[in-house]
Design an enzyme around this catalytic site. Sequence first.
Site, short mmCIF file in Angstrom:
data_model
loop_
_atom_site.label_atom_id
_atom_site.label_comp_id
_atom_site.label_asym_id
_atom_site.label_seq_id
_atom_site.Cartn_x
_atom_site.Cartn_y
_atom_site.Cartn_z
N GLY A 1 -18.11 -26.41 -16.52
CA GLY A 1 -16.74 -26.13 -17.01
C GLY A 1 -15.62 -26.42 -16.04
O GLY A 1 -15.41 -27.56 -15.61
N LYS B 1 -8.79 -26.79 -15.49
CA LYS B 1 -8.16 -25.83 -14.57
C LYS B 1 -7.56 -26.54 -13.35
O LYS B 1 -6.48 -26.18 -12.88
CB LYS B 1 -9.17 -24.79 -14.12
CG LYS B 1 -9.83 -24.04 -15.26
CD LYS B 1 -8.83 -23.31 -16.09
CE LYS B 1 -9.51 -22.51 -17.19
NZ LYS B 1 -8.54 -21.85 -18.06
N HIS C 1 -1.42 -20.73 -18.10
CA HIS C 1 -2.71 -20.38 -18.71
C HIS C 1 -2.42 -19.65 -20.02
O HIS C 1 -2.55 -18.44 -20.11
CB HIS C 1 -3.47 -19.49 -17.72
CG HIS C 1 -4.92 -19.30 -18.04
ND1 HIS C 1 -5.64 -18.24 -17.55
CD2 HIS C 1 -5.78 -20.02 -18.80
CE1 HIS C 1 -6.88 -18.31 -17.98
NE2 HIS C 1 -6.98 -19.37 -18.74
N ALA D 1 -11.43 -15.17 -20.95
CA ALA D 1 -12.32 -14.35 -21.76
C ALA D 1 -11.70 -13.03 -22.21
O ALA D 1 -12.35 -12.00 -22.26
CB ALA D 1 -13.66 -14.11 -21.03
N GLY E 1 -9.72 -13.10 -25.15
CA GLY E 1 -9.38 -13.26 -26.57
C GLY E 1 -8.29 -14.28 -26.85
O GLY E 1 -7.68 -14.24 -27.91
N ARG F 1 -6.92 -6.88 -20.57
CA ARG F 1 -7.78 -5.78 -21.04
C ARG F 1 -7.42 -4.55 -20.25
O ARG F 1 -7.78 -4.43 -19.08
CB ARG F 1 -9.25 -6.10 -20.76
CG ARG F 1 -9.85 -7.08 -21.67
CD ARG F 1 -11.29 -7.39 -21.25
NE ARG F 1 -11.74 -8.56 -21.98
CZ ARG F 1 -12.42 -8.50 -23.12
NH1 ARG F 1 -12.79 -7.35 -23.63
NH2 ARG F 1 -12.76 -9.60 -23.74
#
Length: 641
Positions: free
Chosen positions: A259, A267, A287, A310, A312, A456
Amino acid sequence: MLNIKVIPEDYVQKAAKCAQVALGCSRAAHQAALRGSIKLNPQLAALTPKVRAFVERSAALCEPEHVHVCDGSEAEAGALLHLMHQQGTVKPLPQYDNCWLTRTDPADVARVESRTFICSEHERDVVPIARAGRKSALGNYIAPHDYDKAVADRFPGCMRGRTMYVIPFSMGPVGSPLSKIGVEVTDSPYVVYSMRVMTRMGNKVLEALRKDEQFVRCLHSVGRTHGTNTAGWPCDPQRTVILHRPIDNEIISYGSGYGGNSLLGKKCFALRLGSVLARREGWLAEHMLIVGITDPKGRKRYIAAAFPSACGKTNLAMMTPTLPGYKVECVGDDIAWMKFDNNGVLRAINPENGFFGVAPGTSTSTNPIAMASVFRNTVFTNVAETAEGGVWWEGMGKAPEALIDWKGQPWDPSKKTPAAHPNSRFCTPAEQCPIIDGDWESAEGVPISAILLGGRRPAGVPLVIEARDWQHGVFMGAAMRSEATAAAEHSGKVVMHDPFAMRPFFGYNFGEYLRHWLSMPQAGRQMPKIFHVNWFRKDQQGKFIWPGFGENSRVLDWVLRRCDDEPCHDSTPLGYVPAPGALNTNGLSDLNMNELFSIPKDFWMQEADAIEKYFKEEVGDDLPNEMWDELNKLRKNIQQS
Ligand code: OXD
Ligand code: MN
């Protein structure tokens, strides 16, 4: 810092010479190095002089058996799949149409932030001046001398016996004034195939290079293999290094095929180098996902949203709204390049061409649109395999009887190890998304009305807060924190600072990045409103308070109404929140709005302390005063509440 192997001095000198040859020496010198050493492909003659020089220098350094210039055709993609199948890198998934499964080496499964460096003459160009005696963890600096040495230690002869592929690629639609071109050379057919999905690549980009020869040089090798899955997934995890030298528009990556470590357009280029270019040229490389939302009155607006890896982004970018009359269309799920146009409107493009999405957690209930996108023309990496030649991952639904796990072993659920790696991915062409926006490839980009920031946050942080003004929004971005995820090598549920969701992706000093953001408001510009959202707050029992997913359309509804300046807000110590009754919760039962929007005083005093500590320890003297002003305001507001 870098772990540079001690090797005999004469070897270092030889290798350094070779690296110099590869990375910017005179034409005569690299031709001398080339003489007699490798067979050059006639395709090279078609390259523009600068591209050809880069390719030849890379070949002289890495000594591949062959050089292949990618044209981007279907036939080429088919041949790559055939080759990878033969080599054991991919296997077909007969349950779907042109889908393939890859299992990486178990030591090469995520971005390696600790081995990712930015090179510049002065450390402060990259890393903020932290409080005396402490090193800021924001930005990993490498000095030019160590950079050259890292290359010299790894690259000479690293492609022996392999083919070196040359991938001309465009970040953004070919020809858009907002797009940029790169050329990646790599010895990994998996990288070539994935770059064909994730970027526009091949002949059309070579054509564009003939008009403007500027490009970012990207050199990648999976390295002299020291992994355990050496046949299917060559890599050199002990010596992996990902280097960026913005001043030379150069990215060099060694040892990993995974990745963000190897698809260098993503990235490395679109964010790390992109952020440097953006600052230089007066735009923003972020981002962020980009999504178009049409409201029940038929008005369409676009928002960009920054969440850490990661958290959402793909789900929001492809949301199925539960609020009647709303429609969501996807422009991009990971990166936004944004620039104010001549009318003062902030316009965004998605520089990517595909989705490299985290698979676990994706299901027909959490993201039906992703599920409708990924079962054609997709490479799945490190997911579990079913007996029927399909895929499965945690969160997709009930586990089928017999599964092969991501390491290729029969899965035993009683052992409690995941069947799919938590950072397993799908790599899918964006055009396959059933709700891809009609303007997703528009050359001028889509107009951005609002910017969302979030992470989060299991405790203390309300569902949505509107920044009082741009400066306050920049502070919200600077103060962002989120629970760690599996996208990089961090583990555990620790809440990490992740300003603007860019912590692993800043290409230059974060203090300067903040100054750049603060400089955006200018006469004649229509500034988007900034919001902080948190879908992840939990109650005392550890249950999510907010249902999330399609129900997030209720938050977007309020955001858009605020963009229309509807007075549907209340002022709080943190910013504006929906006034009582203003958030449409019709049909949602058992929702504890008080808990969802509460602003616990103790929590926020501690949060202010944590932000202060972070600012002091990680940004120090480089922090713009405006951020201290905002922190003081926050403290005062909380104290008085
Ligand atoms: C990604 C990431 O792969 O953020 O998008 O790690
Ligand atoms: Mn990302």
